[in-house]
Design an enzyme around this catalytic site. Structure first.
Site, PDB file in Angstrom:
ATOM      1  N   ASP A   5     -12.788  70.542   7.572  1.00 15.00           N
ATOM      2  CA  ASP A   5     -12.668  69.497   6.551  1.00 15.00           C
ATOM      3  C   ASP A   5     -12.386  68.137   7.179  1.00 15.00           C
ATOM      4  O   ASP A   5     -11.608  67.340   6.654  1.00 15.00           O
ATOM      5  CB  ASP A   5     -11.586  69.842   5.532  1.00 15.00           C
TER       6      ASP A   5
ATOM      7  N   SER B  25      -6.685  62.348  -0.127  1.00 14.03           N
ATOM      8  CA  SER B  25      -7.436  63.153   0.828  1.00 14.03           C
ATOM      9  C   SER B  25      -7.964  62.305   1.980  1.00 14.03           C
ATOM     10  O   SER B  25      -8.565  61.251   1.772  1.00 14.03           O
ATOM     11  CB  SER B  25      -8.617  63.846   0.141  1.00 14.03           C
TER      12      SER B  25
ATOM     13  N   VAL C  77     -15.528  89.447  15.572  1.00 13.43           N
ATOM     14  CA  VAL C  77     -14.770  90.544  14.976  1.00 13.43           C
ATOM     15  C   VAL C  77     -14.327  90.165  13.567  1.00 13.43           C
ATOM     16  O   VAL C  77     -14.157  88.984  13.252  1.00 13.43           O
ATOM     17  CB  VAL C  77     -13.512  90.889  15.812  1.00 13.43           C
ATOM     18  N   LEU C  78     -14.171  91.161  12.735  1.00 19.17           N
ATOM     19  CA  LEU C  78     -13.515  91.001  11.444  1.00 19.17           C
ATOM     20  C   LEU C  78     -12.127  91.597  11.584  1.00 19.17           C
ATOM     21  O   LEU C  78     -11.965  92.683  12.167  1.00 19.17           O
ATOM     22  CB  LEU C  78     -14.294  91.693  10.327  1.00 19.17           C
TER      23      LEU C  78
ATOM     24  N   HIS D  14     -14.750  66.632   2.678  1.00 20.43           N
ATOM     25  CA  HIS D  14     -15.063  66.671   1.246  1.00 20.43           C
ATOM     26  C   HIS D  14     -15.040  65.293   0.597  1.00 20.43           C
ATOM     27  O   HIS D  14     -15.563  65.114  -0.500  1.00 20.43           O
ATOM     28  CB  HIS D  14     -14.123  67.640   0.510  1.00 20.43           C
TER      29      HIS D  14
END
Length: 371
Positions: free
Chosen positions: A156, A229, A286-287, A126
């Site tokens: 990230d 960051s 899969v969920l 980011h």
């Protein structure tokens, strides 16, 4: 007037007449007065760690040109978006050639650290997202333009490359060996104040955040603010164990909850981006959801644990392995699954094309599947 020693409950006359042991009292008093000094000496000294590692931390400035096809860019009044005039001007701007459209420059900044002496740098995705130009400021005040080698939004993490040699690189640690309560230190550029050092302890490990369960974040109470960051998180041995990524806040400022990407995850992403320019991850298809106490009782489990399969994708490895909706995955490739959030990073870290042994609970009985 006769002065006598006071008596206390539970003592006899013989005890009351016993002379005071001055040497023993002096020893006890010395110990009591020395306790604060002993406690002080047990606190870590971060000075050498900061001196040794600050040169490896960089400040990153990013500039990008944003197309702002809005009437305000022509100096027109602030027209509400639901106004017919706003739509008229928007369509007018869309008809202009790209090189004639008004554009506005935006800048942002963050931190990073040198992972290789030949100029490779790790930072956050980011920090450099949509960047047209990336400038890295080194410890010796040099400012160099960096090339974006690759970035991965899911973790990230982004990798930059400088055209430079013999740069001071950090030492990498093992984030899997971190323990809750361990001292850690962050170096970065909060609000542009370069190489600011803050310290704290590990508050939790393997933490998942809302809408993000791929990364098993390291939670700390180290003060992290905008500009930190992408900066490194060190252990007391001067090894990088995490990449400071985000904070949890209701005010926008630091509230004692900071999160870092484990260096083991970041290092894997770094190697893939450096060698291939992209990241490949394992996938089951899969969920899943957490197993509650009520569900555990209905599945005849001794305690709530594992990841409950709520949906299976067609033509997925899970479907081919025979995993069914309602199965509870309690172990993946030898790793026990306590909460459902622990499964995605394990699956993602698996090598693409490889097979993993999956232990599941189905209708109260354990079975093994190869996914």
């Amino acid at each position: 007037m006769q002065i006598t020693r006071p008596s206390y409950p539970g003592t006899d006359a013989a005890t009351r007449r016993r002379p005071i042991d001055v040497a023993a009292l002096f020893a006890v008093a010395s110990l009591l007065f020395a306790t604060p000094a002993l406690a002080t000496r047990e606190l870590p000294d971060f000075t050498q760690l900061a001196d040794d590692n600050s040169p490896s931390v960089v400040n990153i400035s990013v500039s990008l040109q944003e197309g702002r096809d809005t009437p305000q860019m022509f100096g027109l009044p602030d027209i509400p978006e639901d106004s017919p005039m706003y739509e008229f001007f928007r369509k007018f701007l869309e008809q202009l050639p790209e090189d004639r459209r008004p554009r506005q420059e935006r800048a942002s900044s963050g931190s990073g650290f040198i992972i290789a002496r030949d100029g490779y740098i790790i930072t956050n995705f980011h920090v450099v997202k949509d960047a047209e130009e990336i400038i890295v400021r080194l410890y010796d005040r040099r400012e160099l333009q960096a090339k974006l080698v690759g970035s991965d939004e899911r973790s990230d993490i982004a990798v930059l490359k400088l055209d430079a040699e013999d740069l001071p690189a950090v030492k990498l640690g093992d984030s899997s060996s971190l323990r809750v309560g361990e001292w850690v230190l962050a170096i970065g550029s909060p609000f542009g104040f370069e190489r600011s050092v803050t310290a704290g302890i590990v508050s939790a490990i393997g933490r998942s955040l809302p809408n993000e369960n791929y990364i098993p974040f390291i939670q700390t109470d180290v003060a992290i603010n905008p500009g930190n960051s992408g900066g490194p998180l060190f252990n007391l041995r001067g090894e990088v164990v995490g990449v400071n990524s985000q904070i949890y806040s209701r005010t926008g400022g630091f509230m004692g909850l900071s999160f870092a990407v484990p260096i083991n995850v970041a290092q894997d992403v770094y190697k893939q981006l450096r060698d291939h320019g992209r990241v490949s991850r394992g996938w089951m298809g899969v969920l899943i959801q957490d197993v509650t106490r009520e569900l555990a009782e209905s599945f005849k489990m001794e305690r709530p644990q594992g990841a409950l399969v709520s949906k299976i994708m067609a033509d997925s490895p899970a479907a081919e392995a025979g995993i069914e909706v309602g199965d509870v995955i309690v172990k993946f490739d030898g790793h026990e699954i306590g909460n459902s959030s622990e499964l995605p990073p394990l699956v993602g870290a698996a090598r693409v094309g490889s097979r993993a042994q999956v232990e599941i609970v189905r209708r109260g009985k354990k079975t093994i599947a190869q996914a």
